[in-house]
Write an enzyme that holds these catalytic residues in place. Structure first.
Site, PDB file in Angstrom:
ATOM      1  N   ASN A   8      42.490  95.185  10.693  1.00  0.00           N
ATOM      2  CA  ASN A   8      41.368  96.037  10.291  1.00  0.00           C
ATOM      3  C   ASN A   8      40.275  95.136   9.706  1.00  0.00           C
ATOM      4  OD1 ASN A   8      39.599  97.911   9.313  1.00  0.00           O
ATOM      5  ND2 ASN A   8      40.985  98.785   7.771  1.00  0.00           N
ATOM      6  N   LYS A  10      37.435  95.969   8.886  1.00  0.00           N
ATOM      7  CA  LYS A  10      36.538  96.739   8.009  1.00  0.00           C
ATOM      8  C   LYS A  10      35.079  96.463   8.409  1.00  0.00           C
ATOM      9  CE  LYS A  10      40.196  96.828   4.649  1.00  0.00           C
ATOM     10  NZ  LYS A  10      40.651  96.875   3.269  1.00  0.00           N
ATOM     11  N   HIS A  91      41.430 106.297   6.055  1.00  0.00           N
ATOM     12  CA  HIS A  91      41.605 105.111   5.204  1.00  0.00           C
ATOM     13  C   HIS A  91      41.097 105.430   3.804  1.00  0.00           C
ATOM     14  CE1 HIS A  91      41.265 101.044   3.657  1.00  0.00           C
ATOM     15  NE2 HIS A  91      42.016 100.647   4.664  1.00  0.00           N
ATOM     16  N   GLU A  93      39.392 103.807   1.848  1.00  0.00           N
ATOM     17  CA  GLU A  93      37.985 103.435   1.638  1.00  0.00           C
ATOM     18  C   GLU A  93      37.052 104.512   2.187  1.00  0.00           C
ATOM     19  OE1 GLU A  93      38.212  99.526   3.367  1.00  0.00           O
ATOM     20  OE2 GLU A  93      39.463  98.854   1.691  1.00  0.00           O
ATOM     21  N   GLU A 164      49.475 102.773   2.698  1.00  0.00           N
ATOM     22  CA  GLU A 164      48.612 101.764   2.075  1.00  0.00           C
ATOM     23  C   GLU A 164      48.339 102.169   0.629  1.00  0.00           C
ATOM     24  OE1 GLU A 164      46.151  99.281   5.018  1.00  0.00           O
ATOM     25  OE2 GLU A 164      44.999 101.084   4.586  1.00  0.00           O
ATOM     26  N   GLY A 170      43.396  94.786  -0.956  1.00  0.00           N
ATOM     27  CA  GLY A 170      42.402  93.789  -1.335  1.00  0.00           C
ATOM     28  C   GLY A 170      42.575  93.228  -2.742  1.00  0.00           C
ATOM     29  N   SER A 207      47.362  93.916   1.008  1.00  0.00           N
ATOM     30  CA  SER A 207      47.572  92.506   0.650  1.00  0.00           C
ATOM     31  C   SER A 207      48.675  91.835   1.475  1.00  0.00           C
ATOM     32  CB  SER A 207      47.863  92.368  -0.848  1.00  0.00           C
ATOM     33  OG  SER A 207      46.732  92.763  -1.606  1.00  0.00           O
TER      34      SER A 207
END
Ligand code: 13P
Length: 244
Positions: A8, A10, A91, A93, A164, A170, A207
């Site tokens: 991904n 992003k 996701h 985000e 996730e 991250g 991560s």
């Protein structure tokens, strides 16, 4: 079974020039692997990946309608015509920007109707985990994001669910493999109430790097990985892909 390793990217990298050089470095390095490699670059760079061999292509989001007056959106059908076979949905985000499980459900439906594989992302925040609510959150996200999607819809493609945990994304603080396994078994338990488990693949993301990737597949029993930061590093991503 071949593990599915999804890159991904992003909203990276910042320019077409950089995307070209990243793509060329990565695609040279990942030739020898028996895992299913899926690249999910920003939609603007999808064309770079067309007609290349040895991996699959995916997108990071889509709209639930096939076409129409939806400025700024792209549909699953349009992404399919660009060669995508996977679409990441829900996701964290995106959920942070207001995406709800209700819209995610419509998107899952549309992705399945277009003959593609949805990668439904779920995961609890740090605060939710501190309050001991992680299982409740996952169960709610699963049930709401799949509400009304019949077994029949999953017949051809099936569905990927990516666990996730938001606090692992991250941060360089991955979920402990034992805990990740516990969560995976919980996800299976919830999903088994709706679908046959052979239609479901469960991935871990948060991560992931070349040092910990193997643990999630070989020890925790996940079917694949959703890789963010490490997928932007050709060396690191090729190491991950060659582990399996
Ligand atoms: P990182 O691998 O950078 O933690 O990102 C995970 C992720 O969000 C993949 O979708």
């Amino acid at each position: 079974m071949k593990p599915i390793i999804i890159a991904n990217w992003k909203m990276n990298p910042a320019s077409l020039k950089e995307a070209k050089s990243l793509f060329s470095a990565v695609s040279k390095k990942i030739k020898k692997t028996s895992s299913e490699i899926v690249f999910c670059p920003p939609s603007a760079y999808l064309f770079l990946f067309q007609k290349k061999q040895g991996f699959k292509l995916g997108a990071q989001n889509c709209h639930w309608e096939e076409r129409g007056a939806f400025t700024g959106e792209v549909s699953a059908l349009q992404l399919s015509s660009l060669g995508c076979s996977y679409i990441i949905l829900g996701h964290s985000e995106r959920r942070k920007q207001g995406e709800t499980s209700e819209t995610v459900k419509n998107k899952v439906n549309s992705v399945l109707e277009s003959g593609l594989m949805p990668v439904l992302c779920i995961g609890e925040s740090r605060e939710q985990r501190d309050r001991g609510e992680e299982q409740k959150v996952l169960e709610q996200q699963i049930l709401e994001s799949l509400e009304g999607i019949s077994q029949n819809k999953l017949k051809t493609k099936g569905l990927c669910i990516a666990y996730e945990p938001v606090w692992a994304i991250g941060t360089g603080m991955p979920c402990d493999p034992e805990e990740a396994q516990k969560m995976m078994l919980f996800i299976k338990k919830v999903v088994s109430g709706i679908y046959p488990l052979d239609k479901i693949k469960i991935l871990y993301g948060g991560s992931v790097n070349s040092k910990n990737a193997e643990e999630y597949i070989k020890e925790s029993g996940y079917d694949g990985l959703l890789v963010g930061g490490s997928s932007l590093d050709p060396e690191e991503f090729s190491k991950i892909s060659k582990l399996f």
